[in-house]
Design a protein around this motif. Structure first.
Motif, mmCIF file in Angstrom:
data_model
loop_
_atom_site.group_PDB
_atom_site.id
_atom_site.type_symbol
_atom_site.label_atom_id
_atom_site.label_comp_id
_atom_site.label_asym_id
_atom_site.label_seq_id
_atom_site.Cartn_x
_atom_site.Cartn_y
_atom_site.Cartn_z
ATOM 1 N N THR B 76 -38.385 23.002 -19.120
ATOM 2 C CA THR B 76 -38.710 23.676 -20.510
ATOM 3 C C THR B 76 -39.677 24.958 -20.171
ATOM 4 N N GLU B 91 -49.406 22.312 -21.515
ATOM 5 C CA GLU B 91 -49.340 20.814 -21.846
ATOM 6 C C GLU B 91 -48.366 20.589 -23.022
ATOM 7 N N SER B 92 -48.316 21.564 -23.964
ATOM 8 C CA SER B 92 -47.527 21.361 -25.152
ATOM 9 C C SER B 92 -46.110 21.310 -25.011
ATOM 10 N N ASP B 93 -45.753 21.990 -24.051
ATOM 11 C CA ASP B 93 -44.237 22.223 -23.591
ATOM 12 C C ASP B 93 -43.819 21.255 -22.416
ATOM 13 N N CYS B 94 -44.871 20.573 -21.824
ATOM 14 C CA CYS B 94 -44.267 19.616 -21.038
ATOM 15 C C CYS B 94 -43.911 18.178 -21.570
ATOM 16 N N VAL B 95 -42.624 17.855 -21.205
ATOM 17 C CA VAL B 95 -41.866 16.642 -21.822
ATOM 18 C C VAL B 95 -42.233 15.214 -20.955
ATOM 19 N N GLY B 96 -42.919 15.750 -19.804
ATOM 20 C CA GLY B 96 -43.140 14.553 -18.632
ATOM 21 C C GLY B 96 -41.951 14.023 -18.092
ATOM 22 N N CYS B 97 -41.014 14.867 -17.489
ATOM 23 C CA CYS B 97 -39.778 14.700 -16.691
ATOM 24 C C CYS B 97 -40.253 14.443 -15.203
ATOM 25 N N GLY B 116 -49.122 11.599 -21.091
ATOM 26 C CA GLY B 116 -47.708 11.598 -20.709
ATOM 27 C C GLY B 116 -47.224 12.829 -20.449
ATOM 28 N N VAL B 117 -47.925 13.714 -19.488
ATOM 29 C CA VAL B 117 -47.914 14.863 -19.128
ATOM 30 C C VAL B 117 -48.460 15.032 -17.525
#
Lengths: 318, 183
Positions: B76, B91-97, B116-117
């Motif tokens: 992302t 942080e706002s763009d991190c989906v935690g993959c 969750g990040v």
């Protein structure tokens, strides 16, 4: 701080994604083999493959989303196209593959099945009934479009791991090839399992056995150089291979994946098919053996993903 | 004349480290990092044969590589590199993959279960914007860490890098690490 971040959900996703890719690939091949004007045994392979293909990958995508730290932000994956990130490429491949395989699945429904499907729609979705079109004639076009996408999905699951330079267990192009042929083989196995339940499947199983043997032979000759090349490579790769040569994954890899999951089904299928080709005998298949072989292949395919996902994360540069 | 671009980096003189972990505590206090995780940490190693033993302490953290693998694999673009070389996570763009965590050769990232990040050291970009040093650098009592602009030849960091012998960790990973360990 070293941790295992990708667990069983990712293992299952990689397996299910590969399985769908394999199902679509075999179905598309069979679509090209049969002639529209003549009834052909390959139609059953193409139909079964097309009907099954969308579902494993859709379940896999669900698992993938559920594995995210913030699953409700998964849509952000679709807001970016990053050609340098294998995961971004994979996201878009999965979108196209899901769409094509779903439309292809619909195209292979019989008229009765279509009518039943639309009749069973709940009242709020009743407006969809006007889309009850017969798109039989799209089948070859969909197979043509979907074939490279299915190969892409099969390869991508391996590229996702192989592109990580810091994990020497993964960082070779052989992983992508291994995952691709394993995916095609599990697709064949699922179709063998599905068709072995039905009678008069000799011709279909013959084709599937032949294709599966090709995939498994290629898979074996990728595993072999993977081990040999790894042992002759730099120290970090040699150390990482110790995970499957004397390490915690040794028995799982050599006995259960290579032995029961690859070589045993390969020998069984060769035993069934070689006399037919060499001596021109009639193909007599055992439904039990066919189903057992298919289950072994599916188990082997799953173990391959399990071993690679976990061992890869445990490997590191020293 | 065009303004000279900055390239932030860190020099670590491990011989001075006494393993007091003040850097870890300062960072934790600054960013409210959960106890299960940490941005910087100290590797402890015992060398030699008893009774001639030596304890070696080596501070570790994100290397703010010039070709960061974490940035490349991020689907992302949440992980990105600023023009001054600092690698940060939006942080706002991190989906935690967690793909970046797996790609990092230094295992310098961690997953924050509560958010969750993924998080990591960002050289305290907020403090830098206010003209302050990173918290770990400011707090270190034995002056193990020297932070500065590699492109400024007058900086202490540039002097150390040009005048002293140093080693980079895992240069074979090809990521161009920017933490210089004095030897």
């Amino acid at each position: 701080m070293k941790t295992i971040e990708w667990g069983f959900l990712i293992v299952n996703y990689l397996f299910l994604g590969g399985l769908s890719a394999g199902l679509f690939f075999v179905s598309a091949l069979a679509t090209f083999l049969y002639k529209i004007e003549e009834p052909s045994p390959y139609t059953r392979i193409a139909r079964l493959g097309a009907l099954l293909a969308p579902w494993p990958v859709m379940i896999g995508c669900g698992l993938l989303i559920f594995d995210l730290g913030r699953w409700y932000h998964f849509y952000k994956l679709f807001l970016h196209v990053r050609l340098v990130s294998p995961m971004s490429i994979g996201t878009w491949l999965l979108v196209f593959f899901n769409l094509v395989s779903l439309v292809n699945c619909y195209a292979w429904l019989t008229e009765d099945q279509r009518n039943k499907l639309f009749a069973s729609l709940p009242r709020p979705l009743a407006f969809l009934r006007k889309f009850n079109y017969d798109i039989d004639h799209w089948r070859r076009h969909l197979a043509f479009v979907g074939l490279p996408i299915s190969v892409g999905v099969g390869i991508y699951t391996g590229v996702l791991l192989g592109a990580v330079q810091s994990r020497p267990f993964w960082n070779t192009n052989l992983v992508a090839q291994l995952f691709l042929f394993s995916a095609l083989s599990t697709g064949c196995a699922t179709l063998i399992l599905g068709l072995a339940r039905q009678e008069h499947s000799a011709q279909e199983l013959r084709l599937l056995y032949g294709l599966d043997i090709c995939c498994m032979v290629l898979e074996f000759f990728i595993v072999l150089p993977y081990i040999i090349h790894g042992q002759l490579s730099v120290q970090a790769v040699q150390d990482s291979l110790k995970l499957i040569v004397g390490g915690p994954f040794t028995i799982l890899f050599w006995v259960f994946f290579l032995g029961f999951g690859l070589l045993m089904p390969l020998v069984i299928e060769l035993r069934e098919l070689v006399p037919v080709i060499v001596s021109n005998r009639e193909f007599h298949y055992s439904r039990t053996i066919a189903a057992g072989t298919a289950l072994l292949i599916l188990g082997g395919g799953f173990l391959l993903r399990y071993i690679f996902v976990f061992a890869g994360q445990m490997s590191a540069m020293q | 004349m065009a303004a000279r671009s900055k390239r932030y980096a860190l020099v670590i003189d491990s011989k001075k480290c006494i393993n007091c972990k003040a850097c870890v505590v300062a960072c934790r206090a600054e960013y409210n990092v959960p106890l299960a995780n940490t941005r910087p940490w100290i590797n402890e190693e015992t060398r030699g044969v008893w009774p001639k033993l030596m304890a070696v302490f080596q501070p570790e953290q994100c290397h703010h590589c010039s070709h960061p693998a974490c940035v490349r694999v991020c689907p992302t673009g949440a992980s990105y590199q600023r023009p001054d070389g600092i690698v940060v996570v939006n942080e706002s763009d991190c989906v935690g993959c967690r793909y970046c965590m797996i790609a990092c050769p230094y295992d310098a990232r961690f997953f924050r279960e509560d958010k969750g990040v993924v998080e990591k050291c960002d050289f305290c970009v907020k403090r830098l914007a206010q003209g302050q040093l990173p918290a770990c650098v400011e707090t270190c009592p034995s002056r193990v860490r020297v932070f500065g602009d590699l492109n400024d030849p007058k900086s202490r960091l540039a002097e150390l890098v040009s005048g002293r012998e140093y080693r980079l960790k895992k240069p074979e990973a090809g990521t161009g690490p920017q933490i210089y360990f004095l030897t």
